[in-house]
Design a protein around this motif. Structure first.
Motif, short mmCIF file in Angstrom:
data_model
loop_
_atom_site.label_atom_id
_atom_site.label_comp_id
_atom_site.label_asym_id
_atom_site.label_seq_id
_atom_site.Cartn_x
_atom_site.Cartn_y
_atom_site.Cartn_z
N MET A 376 0.82 -1.04 -0.23
CA MET A 376 -0.02 0.14 0.25
C MET A 376 0.64 0.94 0.15
N ILE A 377 0.41 2.40 -1.44
CA ILE A 377 1.22 3.57 -1.05
C ILE A 377 0.12 4.70 -1.20
N LYS A 378 0.83 5.82 -0.98
CA LYS A 378 -0.09 7.38 -1.34
C LYS A 378 -0.73 6.82 -1.83
N GLU A 379 -1.64 7.39 -3.03
CA GLU A 379 -2.31 7.76 -4.48
C GLU A 379 -1.62 9.14 -4.43
N PRO A 380 -0.56 9.88 -5.51
CA PRO A 380 -0.44 10.72 -6.25
C PRO A 380 -1.47 11.34 -6.21
N GLY A 381 -1.46 12.87 -5.64
CA GLY A 381 -2.35 14.53 -6.43
C GLY A 381 -2.42 14.55 -4.55
N PRO A 382 -2.89 15.41 -4.73
CA PRO A 382 -3.61 16.45 -3.90
C PRO A 382 -4.49 15.99 -3.53
N GLY A 383 -5.21 16.97 -2.07
CA GLY A 383 -6.50 15.67 -1.69
C GLY A 383 -6.49 14.76 -0.70
N GLY A 384 -5.42 14.95 0.20
CA GLY A 384 -5.59 14.44 1.16
C GLY A 384 -4.19 12.37 0.76
N MET A 385 -4.49 11.72 2.12
CA MET A 385 -3.86 10.95 2.07
C MET A 385 -5.01 9.67 1.37
N ARG A 386 -5.03 9.40 0.49
CA ARG A 386 -5.68 8.38 0.05
C ARG A 386 -4.87 7.20 -0.89
N LEU A 387 -5.01 6.39 0.16
CA LEU A 387 -4.18 5.18 -0.42
C LEU A 387 -4.60 4.32 -0.94
N THR A 388 -3.48 3.36 -1.78
CA THR A 388 -3.38 2.83 -3.43
C THR A 388 -2.75 1.31 -3.56
N GLU A 389 -2.80 0.37 -3.76
CA GLU A 389 -2.48 -0.73 -3.81
C GLU A 389 -1.39 -1.11 -5.25
N VAL A 390 -0.28 -1.27 -5.21
CA VAL A 390 0.57 -1.07 -6.09
C VAL A 390 1.21 -2.27 -6.12
N PRO A 391 2.72 -3.45 -7.08
CA PRO A 391 2.94 -3.91 -7.17
C PRO A 391 4.80 -4.13 -6.96
N LEU A 392 5.24 -4.05 -6.66
CA LEU A 392 7.06 -3.91 -6.54
C LEU A 392 6.89 -5.22 -6.63
N ASP A 393 7.47 -5.48 -8.75
CA ASP A 393 7.05 -6.66 -9.36
C ASP A 393 8.71 -7.10 -10.26
N MET A 394 8.67 -8.27 -10.05
CA MET A 394 10.36 -8.87 -10.31
C MET A 394 10.40 -9.83 -11.13
N SER A 395 9.73 -9.78 -12.59
CA SER A 395 10.15 -10.80 -13.60
C SER A 395 11.32 -11.05 -14.05
N PHE A 396 12.14 -12.46 -13.67
CA PHE A 396 13.33 -12.85 -14.45
C PHE A 396 13.02 -12.49 -15.07
N ALA A 397 12.85 -12.22 -16.48
CA ALA A 397 12.69 -12.28 -17.71
C ALA A 397 12.81 -10.91 -18.36
#
Length: 482
Positions: A376-397
């Motif tokens: 979970m990270i802060k969603e970019p932009g103004p308007g307060g603390m809104r959370l969003t889910e993002v992947p930390l992705d490691m594809s071997f290729a």
């Protein structure tokens, strides 16, 4: 990143069942790729052994055709003739005397000698006995055996006893190709080579674990075999059990074959009996193509093509964290993955913020091998603390460039480990027996209850009852997708 290729010592590898499907699809193409990569010495020899009457030239042609079929992008054809120069063949009678003296004369005493039993388990004893009688093996020889390692505890013990009459446990390599996958081995590296995860790798921080092995194909030409086995024997007792052990095991005192296998054995012995309500079995139905009953030509079959189980481990690390296992044929997508779902934070400081999602570490075995951690990270932009889910992705290729795009097949790695004499990724006899000791009561239970598998439509995620297995615990299965 440059991949290092470390050559093995010269060897003689005898492939019993050298004209069979496994040899054509996996063993011979894998050896060719290791030869082209420079890992297999040019003075090594591969000797096919089977009932078919064939000379060396005929078998070399057979091998060349197999390589062209199963390595479509045979780019380095200049190495093909050199590889075929390592190929030999002996027509052998596994249950008689034909061909054994000739085989004895073809194998060398001054190199590593390995014998791959790519045949039915019923022939293991005959092969072992004749190898011993004709003086083809000694204390330094190695024997590779394919699953199934029995179909219950009694037959597994018998099979181990047959092999033990002629080979020491240190010479026996019980191969499970799942353990040769790059991502499976990286699971050990992620856990034990980084401080990041190990402090969190327990029931205090992990809510549950899902292990999924889904296939889009049916039983195909394996109908008669599969109907005697089913998903529990064919997949759960070996492949999924091995994945569970690698996730749940304690850190071994060192990266040593017996140290690793000792810890895996402790996990199997700590498994709780599975309750009847924690098992869902299914069969794929006919839907524009034959269903399971038609594929196995047995309208009365009660063998499962799908199974889902809730498994619990009674030890200090995992008490209270369930492991959900599922595998099946004719499902929505072909995928194999392990998903570790972490618990919610004990207290949220973001009042009014809804939609919190769990942190999930996903280890993908196929396709697109790699790892993905959702945070979970802060969603970019103004308007307060809104959370969003993002992947930390490691594809071997992606992460490893050309090296990651050309990951060796599991069989390539495992055969090279046999030549090196490294048993880390192979199952030990007591480990196989412990897995059957856990699986047998599960199978005997549904047979005694006369349970019938639930029908499910091809192209779905399996029987509806499997959804309830997690729903009643307040959880849900991850979506099956490529």
């Amino acid at each position: 990143m440059v991949s290092r290729v470390i050559p093995v010592d010269p060897f003689d590898l005898v492939i019993f069942g050298g004209t069979g499907d496994l040899a054509r699809r996996k063993i011979l193409p894998g050896l060719y790729r290791r030869f082209v990569a420079g890992q297999m010495p040019a003075d090594s020899r591969i000797i096919g052994a089977a009932r078919s009457e064939m000379d060396q030239a005929g078998y070399r042609q057979f091998v060349a055709e197999a390589l062209r079929e199963f390595i479509p992008d045979l780019r380095r054809a200049e190495g093909l003739s050199d590889f075929l120069g390592t190929i030999d063949y002996v027509a052998i009678d596994a249950q008689g005397d034909g061909g054994w003296a000739e085989l004895a004369g073809r194998t060398r005493k001054d190199v590593v000698r390995a014998f791959y039993f790519s045949v039915a388990p019923a022939l293991f004893g005959d092969l072992a006995e004749r190898l011993h009688q004709h003086g083809i093996t000694d204390a330094s020889s190695r024997v590779v055996v394919e699953k199934p390692f029995g179909r219950d505890l009694a037959t597994a013990r018998d099979l181990n006893a047959v092999l033990a009459r002629h080979f020491d446990e240190t010479q026996i390599y019980r191969i499970d190709h799942y353990l040769g996958k790059e991502t499976v081995q990286n699971l050990m590296a992620v856990r034990f080579a980084n401080i990041l995860f190990e402090p969190l790798w327990n029931s205090q921080f992990i809510d549950h674990v899902q292990i999924t092995v889904a296939e889009t194909v049916g039983v195909g030409g394996r109908g008669s075999y599969y109907d005697r086995s089913g998903a529990m024997r064919d997949m759960v007792q070996n492949h999924l059990m091995q994945l569970l052990c690698l996730i749940a095991m304690e850190p071994p005192y060192r990266f040593d074959p017996d140290a690793v296998r000792d810890e895996k054995l402790k996990v199997i012995r700590a498994l709780d009996p599975v309750r009847p309500e924690d098992i869902v079995r299914g069969q794929y139905l006919a839907n524009g193509q034959p269903g399971y009953l038609e594929d196995v030509e047995n309208p009365a079959s009660r063998t499962e093509s799908y199974i889902a189980l809730k498994v619990c481990i009674s030890n200090w690390r995992w008490k209270g964290t369930p492991f959900y296992l599922r595998t099946g044929k004719r499902l929505r997508a072909r995928t194999s993955e392990i998903a570790i779902t972490f618990r919610e934070p004990p207290h949220s400081i973001f009042e009014g913020e809804e939609g919190w999602k769990e942190n999930v570490l996903v280890i993908r075995l196929q396709p697109n091998e790699g790892m993905n951690l959702r945070v979970m990270i802060k969603e970019p932009g103004p308007g307060g603390m809104r959370l969003t889910e993002v992947p930390l992705d490691m594809s071997f290729a992606d992460a490893l460039g050309e090296t990651g795009a050309d990951i060796p097949d599991a069989y390539e790695r495992l055969i090279m480990d046999v030549i090196r004499g490294n048993q880390t990724l192979f199952m030990r006899g007591d480990e196989v027996e412990a897995a059957w000791a856990w699986a047998d009561p599960v199978i005997e239970g549904w047979e005694a209850r006369d349970d019938r598998p639930r029908g499910y439509d091809p192209g779905t995620s399996g029987p509806e009852d499997a959804l309830m297995l997690l729903h009643r615990d307040g959880r849900r299965w991850r979506e099956i997708r490529e």
